[in-house]
Scaffold this motif. Structure first.
Motif, PDB file in Angstrom:
ATOM      1  N   ASN A 131       0.755  -1.228  -0.006  1.00 53.75           N
ATOM      2  CA  ASN A 131      -0.044  -0.031  -0.041  1.00 53.75           C
ATOM      3  C   ASN A 131       1.030   1.193   0.102  1.00 53.75           C
ATOM      4  OD1 ASN A 131      -2.138   2.096   0.241  1.00 53.75           O
ATOM      5  ND2 ASN A 131      -2.713   1.124   2.290  1.00 53.75           N
ATOM      6  N   PHE A 132       0.846   2.179  -1.240  1.00 53.32           N
ATOM      7  CA  PHE A 132       1.729   3.252  -1.155  1.00 53.32           C
ATOM      8  C   PHE A 132       0.845   4.399  -1.087  1.00 53.32           C
ATOM      9  CE2 PHE A 132       3.914   0.003  -3.914  1.00 53.32           C
ATOM     10  CZ  PHE A 132       4.983   0.129  -3.793  1.00 53.32           C
ATOM     11  N   GLN A 133       1.315   5.067   0.009  1.00 53.47           N
ATOM     12  CA  GLN A 133       0.674   6.612   0.104  1.00 53.47           C
ATOM     13  C   GLN A 133       1.075   7.627  -0.879  1.00 53.47           C
ATOM     14  OE1 GLN A 133      -1.899   7.021   2.423  1.00 53.47           O
ATOM     15  NE2 GLN A 133      -1.606   4.802   2.629  1.00 53.47           N
ATOM     16  N   ILE A 134       0.034   8.209  -1.401  1.00 54.45           N
ATOM     17  CA  ILE A 134       0.348   9.218  -2.541  1.00 54.45           C
ATOM     18  C   ILE A 134      -0.205  10.668  -1.979  1.00 54.45           C
ATOM     19  CG2 ILE A 134       0.125   9.687  -4.735  1.00 54.45           C
ATOM     20  CD1 ILE A 134       0.195   6.495  -5.292  1.00 54.45           C
ATOM     21  N   LYS A 135       0.676  11.476  -2.173  1.00 59.13           N
ATOM     22  CA  LYS A 135       0.190  12.774  -1.987  1.00 59.13           C
ATOM     23  C   LYS A 135      -0.093  13.612  -3.252  1.00 59.13           C
ATOM     24  CE  LYS A 135       2.317  13.309   2.742  1.00 59.13           C
ATOM     25  NZ  LYS A 135       3.365  14.246   3.438  1.00 59.13           N
ATOM     26  N   GLY A 136      -0.911  14.458  -3.228  1.00 62.31           N
ATOM     27  CA  GLY A 136      -1.247  15.285  -4.477  1.00 62.31           C
ATOM     28  C   GLY A 136      -2.075  14.719  -5.454  1.00 62.31           C
ATOM     29  N   MET A 137      -2.885  13.528  -5.342  1.00 60.11           N
ATOM     30  CA  MET A 137      -3.883  13.120  -6.232  1.00 60.11           C
ATOM     31  C   MET A 137      -5.217  14.077  -5.704  1.00 60.11           C
ATOM     32  SD  MET A 137      -3.650   9.178  -6.824  1.00 60.11           S
ATOM     33  CE  MET A 137      -3.982   8.534  -5.227  1.00 60.11           C
ATOM     34  N   LEU A 157       0.824  -7.072 -10.992  1.00 57.89           N
ATOM     35  CA  LEU A 157      -0.389  -7.909 -11.386  1.00 57.89           C
ATOM     36  C   LEU A 157      -1.877  -7.261 -11.435  1.00 57.89           C
ATOM     37  CD1 LEU A 157       0.313 -11.011  -9.107  1.00 57.89           C
ATOM     38  CD2 LEU A 157       0.868 -10.668 -11.536  1.00 57.89           C
ATOM     39  N   LYS A 158      -1.792  -6.185 -10.391  1.00 59.02           N
ATOM     40  CA  LYS A 158      -3.157  -5.312 -10.273  1.00 59.02           C
ATOM     41  C   LYS A 158      -2.574  -4.187  -9.198  1.00 59.02           C
ATOM     42  CE  LYS A 158      -7.395  -5.473  -8.017  1.00 59.02           C
ATOM     43  NZ  LYS A 158      -8.450  -6.223  -7.175  1.00 59.02           N
ATOM     44  N   VAL A 159      -3.224  -2.804  -9.967  1.00 58.23           N
ATOM     45  CA  VAL A 159      -2.998  -1.535  -9.379  1.00 58.23           C
ATOM     46  C   VAL A 159      -4.250  -0.974  -9.202  1.00 58.23           C
ATOM     47  CG1 VAL A 159      -1.907   0.667  -9.530  1.00 58.23           C
ATOM     48  CG2 VAL A 159      -0.804  -1.043 -10.601  1.00 58.23           C
ATOM     49  N   THR A 160      -4.565  -0.437  -7.846  1.00 60.27           N
ATOM     50  CA  THR A 160      -5.648   0.007  -7.421  1.00 60.27           C
ATOM     51  C   THR A 160      -5.172   1.392  -6.758  1.00 60.27           C
ATOM     52  OG1 THR A 160      -6.796  -1.874  -7.293  1.00 60.27           O
ATOM     53  CG2 THR A 160      -7.947  -0.097  -6.369  1.00 60.27           C
ATOM     54  N   ALA A 161      -5.537   2.632  -7.561  1.00 59.13           N
ATOM     55  CA  ALA A 161      -5.192   3.801  -6.916  1.00 59.13           C
ATOM     56  C   ALA A 161      -6.317   4.610  -6.599  1.00 59.13           C
ATOM     57  CB  ALA A 161      -4.381   4.795  -7.748  1.00 59.13           C
ATOM     58  N   SER A 162      -6.572   5.328  -5.470  1.00 61.20           N
ATOM     59  CA  SER A 162      -7.673   5.895  -4.937  1.00 61.20           C
ATOM     60  C   SER A 162      -7.311   7.452  -4.592  1.00 61.20           C
ATOM     61  CB  SER A 162      -8.209   5.328  -3.764  1.00 61.20           C
ATOM     62  OG  SER A 162      -9.259   6.043  -3.084  1.00 61.20           O
ATOM     63  N   TYR A 163      -7.766   8.450  -5.204  1.00 65.58           N
ATOM     64  CA  TYR A 163      -7.260   9.791  -4.763  1.00 65.58           C
ATOM     65  C   TYR A 163      -8.217  10.396  -3.367  1.00 65.58           C
ATOM     66  CZ  TYR A 163     -11.931  11.892  -6.503  1.00 65.58           C
ATOM     67  OH  TYR A 163     -13.356  12.250  -6.537  1.00 65.58           O
ATOM     68  N   GLU A 164      -9.203   9.552  -3.104  1.00 64.51           N
ATOM     69  CA  GLU A 164      -9.956   9.909  -1.980  1.00 64.51           C
ATOM     70  C   GLU A 164      -9.037   9.586  -0.778  1.00 64.51           C
ATOM     71  OE1 GLU A 164     -11.686   7.822  -4.550  1.00 64.51           O
ATOM     72  OE2 GLU A 164     -13.394   9.010  -4.805  1.00 64.51           O
ATOM     73  N   GLN A 165      -8.660   8.042  -1.028  1.00 66.03           N
ATOM     74  CA  GLN A 165      -7.661   7.814   0.121  1.00 66.03           C
ATOM     75  C   GLN A 165      -6.258   7.894   0.076  1.00 66.03           C
ATOM     76  OE1 GLN A 165      -8.546   3.487   0.306  1.00 66.03           O
ATOM     77  NE2 GLN A 165     -10.668   3.812   0.570  1.00 66.03           N
ATOM     78  N   ASN A 167      -3.923   6.942  -1.745  1.00 68.58           N
ATOM     79  CA  ASN A 167      -2.777   5.546  -1.939  1.00 68.58           C
ATOM     80  C   ASN A 167      -3.325   4.986  -3.133  1.00 68.58           C
ATOM     81  OD1 ASN A 167      -5.473   4.310  -1.517  1.00 68.58           O
ATOM     82  ND2 ASN A 167      -4.788   2.731   0.020  1.00 68.58           N
ATOM     83  N   ALA A 168      -2.105   3.996  -3.477  1.00 69.85           N
ATOM     84  CA  ALA A 168      -2.245   2.863  -4.487  1.00 69.85           C
ATOM     85  C   ALA A 168      -1.810   1.524  -3.938  1.00 69.85           C
ATOM     86  CB  ALA A 168      -1.401   3.422  -5.590  1.00 69.85           C
TER      87      ALA A 168
END
Length: 183
Positions: A131-137, A157-165, A167-168
């Motif tokens: 679980n990667f935390q991403i700032k700025g989305m 295999l799979k990537v699920t990114a969420s700007y609300e949370q 993270n990716a």
């Protein structure tokens, strides 16, 4: 004065969505490294939206307000046929364009292709989920851009990114790629 109002309205609309437009333009141009160039503008987005609405509202008011008696009496023949740049039609085009730019974050995700990859898994113990935390989305377009870029790596295999949370969640084969490469 009306032309400067229209220019101001268009510029404010563009600036309000520049952080979301840039990744899509970078995707089209094949230069995804410039994708986050204008993310610093996002905190000012409400300000730019407000400027756009006020400026275009004032331009429409100026265009639709009834002419004063003095303006009607001194109207020349050439004033009866204004140039295209001073017509309601042009103001309408500018308004539609500004609206499309203001709402761009709502539909930016349609520009990112959904990529289906076939990955051969040799050993299930090599599969790792991080679980990667991403700032700025700030919109779904940002999340789609993250997913698109991470999916380019081998072993994903799979990537699920969420700007609300912010993270990716990335599932990958750690024999083909690593956490540092994904970051």
């Amino acid at each position: 004065m009306k032309n400067s109002l229209l220019t101001s309205g268009i510029m404010a609309a563009l600036l309000s969505s520049l952080c979301c437009i840039t990744p899509v333009l970078a995707l089209v141009a094949g230069a995804s490294g410039i994708a986050s160039t204008f993310s610093w503008l996002d905190p000012a987005r409400p300000f730019f939206v407000g400027i756009t609405v006020v400026v275009l509202g004032f331009a429409w008011y100026q265009k639709l307000k009834p002419k004063a008696k003095g303006e009607i009496e001194c109207a020349c023949e050439e004033d009866l046929q204004p140039s295209f740049w001073k017509t309601r039609k042009f103001l309408g085009i500018v308004t539609v364009f500004a609206t499309l730019m203001l709402t761009f974050p709502l539909y930016a995700h349609i520009f990112y292709p959904k990529s289906e990859k076939q990955v051969i898994i040799v050993d299930k113990s090599d599969i790792q989920t991080v679980n990667f935390q991403i700032k700025g989305m700030t919109c779904q377009g940002c999340a789609d851009h993250v997913e698109h870029e991470v999916n380019k790596l081998s072993g994903i295999l799979k990537v699920t990114a969420s700007y609300e949370q912010g993270n990716a969640i990335v599932e990958f084969d750690n024999t083909k790629t690593g956490i540092l490469e994904i970051e």
